[in-house]
Design a protein around this motif. Sequence first.
Motif, PDB file in Angstrom:
ATOM      1  N   LEU A  79       5.253  21.861   0.342  1.00 52.48           N
ATOM      2  CA  LEU A  79       3.764  21.582  -0.105  1.00 52.48           C
ATOM      3  C   LEU A  79       3.438  20.248   0.277  1.00 52.48           C
ATOM      4  O   LEU A  79       2.379  19.729   0.232  1.00 52.48           O
ATOM      5  CB  LEU A  79       3.780  21.566  -1.671  1.00 52.48           C
ATOM      6  CG  LEU A  79       4.058  22.679  -2.425  1.00 52.48           C
ATOM      7  CD1 LEU A  79       4.118  22.661  -3.878  1.00 52.48           C
ATOM      8  CD2 LEU A  79       3.089  23.994  -1.983  1.00 52.48           C
ATOM      9  N   VAL A  80       4.718  19.432   0.952  1.00 56.52           N
ATOM     10  CA  VAL A  80       4.201  17.949   1.007  1.00 56.52           C
ATOM     11  C   VAL A  80       4.223  17.610   2.861  1.00 56.52           C
ATOM     12  O   VAL A  80       5.163  18.424   3.496  1.00 56.52           O
ATOM     13  CB  VAL A  80       5.658  17.128   0.604  1.00 56.52           C
ATOM     14  CG1 VAL A  80       5.292  15.796   1.108  1.00 56.52           C
ATOM     15  CG2 VAL A  80       5.538  17.349  -0.799  1.00 56.52           C
ATOM     16  N   SER A  81       3.274  16.955   3.100  1.00 51.45           N
ATOM     17  CA  SER A  81       3.126  16.636   4.326  1.00 51.45           C
ATOM     18  C   SER A  81       3.773  15.151   4.961  1.00 51.45           C
ATOM     19  O   SER A  81       4.300  15.088   5.989  1.00 51.45           O
ATOM     20  CB  SER A  81       1.778  16.690   4.962  1.00 51.45           C
ATOM     21  OG  SER A  81       0.893  15.517   4.377  1.00 51.45           O
ATOM     22  N   SER A  82       3.965  14.498   3.899  1.00 51.33           N
ATOM     23  CA  SER A  82       4.484  13.007   4.176  1.00 51.33           C
ATOM     24  C   SER A  82       4.878  12.511   2.941  1.00 51.33           C
ATOM     25  O   SER A  82       4.223  12.425   1.699  1.00 51.33           O
ATOM     26  CB  SER A  82       3.741  12.219   5.064  1.00 51.33           C
ATOM     27  OG  SER A  82       2.535  11.674   4.311  1.00 51.33           O
ATOM     28  N   TRP A  83       6.152  11.651   2.751  1.00 54.31           N
ATOM     29  CA  TRP A  83       6.825  11.069   1.638  1.00 54.31           C
ATOM     30  C   TRP A  83       6.750   9.561   2.064  1.00 54.31           C
ATOM     31  O   TRP A  83       7.062   8.979   3.227  1.00 54.31           O
ATOM     32  CB  TRP A  83       8.206  11.458   1.476  1.00 54.31           C
ATOM     33  CG  TRP A  83       8.427  12.821   1.210  1.00 54.31           C
ATOM     34  CD1 TRP A  83       8.782  13.825   2.087  1.00 54.31           C
ATOM     35  CD2 TRP A  83       8.602  13.572  -0.043  1.00 54.31           C
ATOM     36  NE1 TRP A  83       8.946  15.041   1.775  1.00 54.31           N
ATOM     37  CE2 TRP A  83       8.902  14.892   0.413  1.00 54.31           C
ATOM     38  CE3 TRP A  83       8.401  13.152  -1.387  1.00 54.31           C
ATOM     39  CZ2 TRP A  83       9.032  15.789  -0.470  1.00 54.31           C
ATOM     40  CZ3 TRP A  83       8.295  14.060  -2.245  1.00 54.31           C
ATOM     41  CH2 TRP A  83       8.744  15.388  -2.065  1.00 54.31           C
ATOM     42  N   SER A  84       6.391   8.730   0.878  1.00 60.80           N
ATOM     43  CA  SER A  84       6.529   7.143   1.076  1.00 60.80           C
ATOM     44  C   SER A  84       8.003   7.061   0.449  1.00 60.80           C
ATOM     45  O   SER A  84       8.216   7.648  -0.420  1.00 60.80           O
ATOM     46  CB  SER A  84       5.257   6.498   0.404  1.00 60.80           C
ATOM     47  OG  SER A  84       4.244   6.882   0.699  1.00 60.80           O
ATOM     48  N   ALA A  85       8.371   5.969   1.023  1.00 57.18           N
ATOM     49  CA  ALA A  85       9.604   5.531   0.225  1.00 57.18           C
ATOM     50  C   ALA A  85       9.506   5.109  -1.151  1.00 57.18           C
ATOM     51  O   ALA A  85       8.359   4.579  -1.523  1.00 57.18           O
ATOM     52  CB  ALA A  85      10.386   4.207   1.131  1.00 57.18           C
ATOM     53  N   PRO A  86      10.417   5.499  -2.072  1.00 59.73           N
ATOM     54  CA  PRO A  86      10.519   5.212  -3.562  1.00 59.73           C
ATOM     55  C   PRO A  86      10.211   3.461  -3.664  1.00 59.73           C
ATOM     56  O   PRO A  86      10.779   2.726  -2.922  1.00 59.73           O
ATOM     57  CB  PRO A  86      11.403   5.574  -3.928  1.00 59.73           C
ATOM     58  CG  PRO A  86      12.019   6.806  -3.027  1.00 59.73           C
ATOM     59  CD  PRO A  86      11.745   6.141  -1.660  1.00 59.73           C
ATOM     60  N   LYS A  87       9.153   3.265  -4.617  1.00 58.90           N
ATOM     61  CA  LYS A  87       9.169   1.579  -4.895  1.00 58.90           C
ATOM     62  C   LYS A  87       9.609   1.441  -6.241  1.00 58.90           C
ATOM     63  O   LYS A  87       9.420   2.253  -7.155  1.00 58.90           O
ATOM     64  CB  LYS A  87       7.750   1.592  -4.724  1.00 58.90           C
ATOM     65  CG  LYS A  87       7.243   1.469  -3.485  1.00 58.90           C
ATOM     66  CD  LYS A  87       5.632   0.917  -3.485  1.00 58.90           C
ATOM     67  CE  LYS A  87       5.104   1.157  -2.092  1.00 58.90           C
ATOM     68  NZ  LYS A  87       4.111   2.088  -1.971  1.00 58.90           N
ATOM     69  N   HIS A  88      10.539   0.485  -6.579  1.00 55.84           N
ATOM     70  CA  HIS A  88      11.025   0.038  -7.807  1.00 55.84           C
ATOM     71  C   HIS A  88      10.356  -1.239  -8.244  1.00 55.84           C
ATOM     72  O   HIS A  88      10.066  -2.201  -7.536  1.00 55.84           O
ATOM     73  CB  HIS A  88      12.325  -0.433  -7.450  1.00 55.84           C
ATOM     74  CG  HIS A  88      13.366   0.670  -7.110  1.00 55.84           C
ATOM     75  ND1 HIS A  88      14.656   0.749  -7.265  1.00 55.84           N
ATOM     76  CD2 HIS A  88      13.064   2.087  -6.798  1.00 55.84           C
ATOM     77  CE1 HIS A  88      15.230   1.911  -6.577  1.00 55.84           C
ATOM     78  NE2 HIS A  88      14.151   2.636  -6.447  1.00 55.84           N
ATOM     79  N   TYR A  89      10.132  -1.127  -9.474  1.00 59.81           N
ATOM     80  CA  TYR A  89       9.190  -2.122 -10.444  1.00 59.81           C
ATOM     81  C   TYR A  89      10.077  -2.567 -11.401  1.00 59.81           C
ATOM     82  O   TYR A  89      10.706  -1.835 -12.347  1.00 59.81           O
ATOM     83  CB  TYR A  89       7.886  -1.611 -10.737  1.00 59.81           C
ATOM     84  CG  TYR A  89       6.840  -1.213  -9.785  1.00 59.81           C
ATOM     85  CD1 TYR A  89       6.197  -2.156  -9.437  1.00 59.81           C
ATOM     86  CD2 TYR A  89       7.082  -0.104  -9.179  1.00 59.81           C
ATOM     87  CE1 TYR A  89       4.973  -1.775  -8.278  1.00 59.81           C
ATOM     88  CE2 TYR A  89       6.153   0.101  -8.159  1.00 59.81           C
ATOM     89  CZ  TYR A  89       5.079  -0.494  -7.361  1.00 59.81           C
ATOM     90  OH  TYR A  89       4.383  -0.489  -6.519  1.00 59.81           O
ATOM     91  N   GLY A  90      10.211  -3.971 -11.606  1.00 58.60           N
ATOM     92  CA  GLY A  90      10.782  -4.513 -12.872  1.00 58.60           C
ATOM     93  C   GLY A  90       9.817  -4.435 -13.960  1.00 58.60           C
ATOM     94  O   GLY A  90       8.568  -4.825 -13.845  1.00 58.60           O
ATOM     95  N   PRO A  91      10.060  -3.925 -14.844  1.00 58.10           N
ATOM     96  CA  PRO A  91       9.390  -3.607 -16.066  1.00 58.10           C
ATOM     97  C   PRO A  91       8.859  -5.131 -16.960  1.00 58.10           C
ATOM     98  O   PRO A  91       9.618  -5.905 -17.080  1.00 58.10           O
ATOM     99  CB  PRO A  91       9.997  -2.896 -17.302  1.00 58.10           C
ATOM    100  CG  PRO A  91      11.554  -2.959 -16.848  1.00 58.10           C
ATOM    101  CD  PRO A  91      11.489  -3.398 -15.413  1.00 58.10           C
ATOM    102  N   ARG A  92       7.302  -5.306 -17.021  1.00 60.03           N
ATOM    103  CA  ARG A  92       7.043  -6.270 -17.687  1.00 60.03           C
ATOM    104  C   ARG A  92       6.675  -6.104 -19.113  1.00 60.03           C
ATOM    105  O   ARG A  92       6.936  -6.620 -20.044  1.00 60.03           O
ATOM    106  CB  ARG A  92       5.697  -6.961 -17.126  1.00 60.03           C
ATOM    107  CG  ARG A  92       5.964  -7.662 -15.666  1.00 60.03           C
ATOM    108  CD  ARG A  92       5.507  -8.884 -15.578  1.00 60.03           C
ATOM    109  NE  ARG A  92       5.873  -9.778 -14.616  1.00 60.03           N
ATOM    110  CZ  ARG A  92       4.887 -10.534 -14.022  1.00 60.03           C
ATOM    111  NH1 ARG A  92       3.580 -10.530 -14.305  1.00 60.03           N
ATOM    112  NH2 ARG A  92       5.238 -10.951 -12.980  1.00 60.03           N
TER     113      ARG A  92
END
Length: 189
Positions: A79-92
């Motif tokens: 179903l997917v045409s393109s993936w972005s790299a996963p992004k990590h976020y530090g929780p605030r």
Amino acid sequence: MSTKNNPIRVLVLEEFRLHVADVDGAAAQIVAGSPHGIEPAIPLLTSIDDRRDVATLRGLHAGESTESDAAQHAALAPLVSSWSAPKHYGPRITERSQSPSSSFRLAVTESGINVDGARGPAPEGSVDQATNRPIGLLWIGAPVGTHAGLLVLLGGYEKDPRAFGNDPSGWPLPLSRDLGVRIYENTPI
């Protein structure tokens, strides 16, 4: 397992583009059927600008892997045409009520500068008109490895997540692209 003694350590955002909009809910069903960790699963989130752009978000505790779910990726691949790299976020902020949310809205930007302690006091006499609506979940995260950007997830009890923006204190949806903000929401049930 108590989440009070084991708080969320990282928020993982995965954005991807579908070949066609998920009008039949096939991608949403795959995401909903995938295993999740301690935190309740966040449904597939769809861009308000282009229904082919979608995202998943996970709140992970100590001991939970930040790696993408290989089985989920394999099921979504056709179903997917393109993936972005996963992004990590530090929780605030990572708060949720005992009652699970039924609707979600996510805002993501790479703009702005995050500096700890940069907040000033609220102006005297200011009132937040948005607080009169109960929310079930609030996650705010800053990108790991950079000082620019922000992620905000809001979970509510509306059947339609677009209800978040029905009042003047709502999100500036028509301006989101011009402001460099990507906004996603789950599809109404």
